[in-house]
Scaffold this motif. Structure first.
Motif, mmCIF file in Angstrom:
data_model
loop_
_atom_site.group_PDB
_atom_site.id
_atom_site.type_symbol
_atom_site.label_atom_id
_atom_site.label_comp_id
_atom_site.label_asym_id
_atom_site.label_seq_id
_atom_site.Cartn_x
_atom_site.Cartn_y
_atom_site.Cartn_z
ATOM 1 N N LYS A 260 -28.949 41.363 16.156
ATOM 2 C CA LYS A 260 -30.107 41.159 16.443
ATOM 3 C C LYS A 260 -30.892 39.783 15.778
ATOM 4 C CE LYS A 260 -31.240 46.306 16.687
ATOM 5 N NZ LYS A 260 -32.071 47.266 16.047
ATOM 6 N N CYS B 86 -34.969 42.265 14.111
ATOM 7 C CA CYS B 86 -35.144 43.101 12.931
ATOM 8 C C CYS B 86 -35.923 42.078 11.820
ATOM 9 C CB CYS B 86 -33.639 43.241 12.497
ATOM 10 S SG CYS B 86 -32.529 41.626 12.022
ATOM 11 N N ALA C 243 -38.299 44.720 20.801
ATOM 12 C CA ALA C 243 -37.892 45.875 19.821
ATOM 13 C C ALA C 243 -36.787 46.210 19.547
ATOM 14 C CB ALA C 243 -38.870 47.127 20.081
ATOM 15 N N ASP C 244 -35.816 46.360 20.404
ATOM 16 C CA ASP C 244 -34.200 46.587 20.289
ATOM 17 C C ASP C 244 -33.631 45.187 20.010
ATOM 18 O OD1 ASP C 244 -34.776 49.179 20.793
ATOM 19 O OD2 ASP C 244 -34.376 49.058 22.779
ATOM 20 N N SER C 245 -34.062 44.170 19.903
ATOM 21 C CA SER C 245 -33.360 42.825 19.613
ATOM 22 C C SER C 245 -33.813 41.970 18.576
ATOM 23 C CB SER C 245 -33.513 42.074 21.073
ATOM 24 O OG SER C 245 -33.260 42.654 22.096
ATOM 25 N N GLU D 163 -42.819 45.832 13.802
ATOM 26 C CA GLU D 163 -43.905 46.147 14.336
ATOM 27 C C GLU D 163 -45.240 45.117 14.137
ATOM 28 O OE1 GLU D 163 -45.324 49.908 13.968
ATOM 29 O OE2 GLU D 163 -43.779 50.907 15.384
ATOM 30 N N TYR E 175 -43.959 43.818 23.022
ATOM 31 C CA TYR E 175 -43.304 44.123 21.903
ATOM 32 C C TYR E 175 -42.139 45.269 22.315
ATOM 33 C CZ TYR E 175 -42.119 47.028 17.709
ATOM 34 O OH TYR E 175 -41.518 47.937 16.898
ATOM 35 N N ALA E 176 -42.626 45.979 23.066
ATOM 36 C CA ALA E 176 -41.432 46.930 23.630
ATOM 37 C C ALA E 176 -40.162 46.308 24.174
ATOM 38 C CB ALA E 176 -41.909 48.040 24.749
ATOM 39 N N SER E 177 -40.388 45.249 24.852
ATOM 40 C CA SER E 177 -39.149 44.568 25.371
ATOM 41 C C SER E 177 -38.227 43.906 24.343
ATOM 42 C CB SER E 177 -39.531 43.660 26.468
ATOM 43 O OG SER E 177 -40.343 42.439 25.737
ATOM 44 N N ASN F 120 -26.326 42.227 12.617
ATOM 45 C CA ASN F 120 -26.013 43.063 13.703
ATOM 46 C C ASN F 120 -26.445 43.008 15.226
ATOM 47 O OD1 ASN F 120 -24.864 44.756 11.537
ATOM 48 N ND2 ASN F 120 -27.315 45.530 11.081
#
Length: 226
Positions: free
Chosen positions: A164, A224, A220-222, A203, A216-218, A162
């Motif tokens: 990621k 899985c 997280a959306d990329s 995480e 991690y925040a940068s 998807n």
């Protein structure tokens, strides 16, 4: 009276025939008092001083603790050592063994072993499998198969889902496609999952050295996990 006869006997023995009986009686009484007082004083000196007591030390708990420690050290465990070691196989180790002892039991590292990819100080658990990755595996150019190693076989297609990047199957080169992930960090991610198993959640990536909350925040959306 018995005391009078005793005094008269003392007068005779001491050749005090000329002394009056009352005088002898008085001298005898004084002598008896002195002896009684002296005996009482001697008894007080020889008797234990109540101020000094013998303290009993209970060593049962300390002995129990030492016995428990000895049992832990003497207990054995079994571990399967594989990968880049001289003699892969099943080995019996002491109950307090570390990964270094497991590798030593397997004959030490092979020539192509990525020595720094695993934590040699970690305590070994009974029944676990320790896989020592090769330098190629640690660099991401080769990914070993097997659930125990934490690295299922991956292909270029399976590393993405998807849009990621799957951090459990991506190679070091594929991980570098993530924003802010360079060669060194990508290799640390690969080495971490080889040593500690696959990431259960995204995480878990924060357990890798160099990935803090901001990094991690940068990512997280990329990313899985498969």
């Amino acid at each position: 009276m018995d005391f009078v006869r005793y005094a008269d006997s003392v007068r005779a023995k001491l050749h005090m025939g000329g002394a009056r009986l009352p005088v002898v009686i008085g001298i005898t009484a004084v002598a008896i008092c002195v002896l009684v007082a002296g005996g009482a004083g001697l008894a007080s000196v020889l008797a234990p001083d109540s101020a000094f007591t013998v303290e009993k030390v209970d060593v049962s708990q300390e002995a129990s603790g030492l016995e428990g420690a000895a049992q832990n050290e003497s207990a054995s465990l079994f571990v399967h050592v594989g990968g880049s070691v001289v003699r892969p196989g099943l080995y019996e180790l002491a109950g307090n063994a570390r990964v270094q002892q497991a590798v030593d039991a397997a004959g030490g590292f092979a020539e192509d072993a990525a020595v720094d990819a695993i934590n040699l100080a970690r305590e070994v658990k009974d029944g676990e499998q320790i896989i020592v990755p090769s330098l190629q595996q640690a660099n991401g150019s080769e990914v070993p198969a097997g659930a125990d190693s934490g690295l299922p076989a991956a292909s270029a297609g399976s590393a993405f889902a998807n849009g990621k990047v799957d951090i459990n199957t991506a190679t070091a080169d594929q991980l570098q496609q993530l924003n802010g992930v360079g060669p060194a960090l990508a290799q640390r991610i690969v080495a971490d999952r080889q040593a500690n198993g696959p990431f259960k959640t995204v995480e878990d990536l924060k357990r890798v050295s160099g990935i803090g909350e901001k990094k991690y925040a940068s990512l997280a959306d990329s990313i899985c996990v498969g």
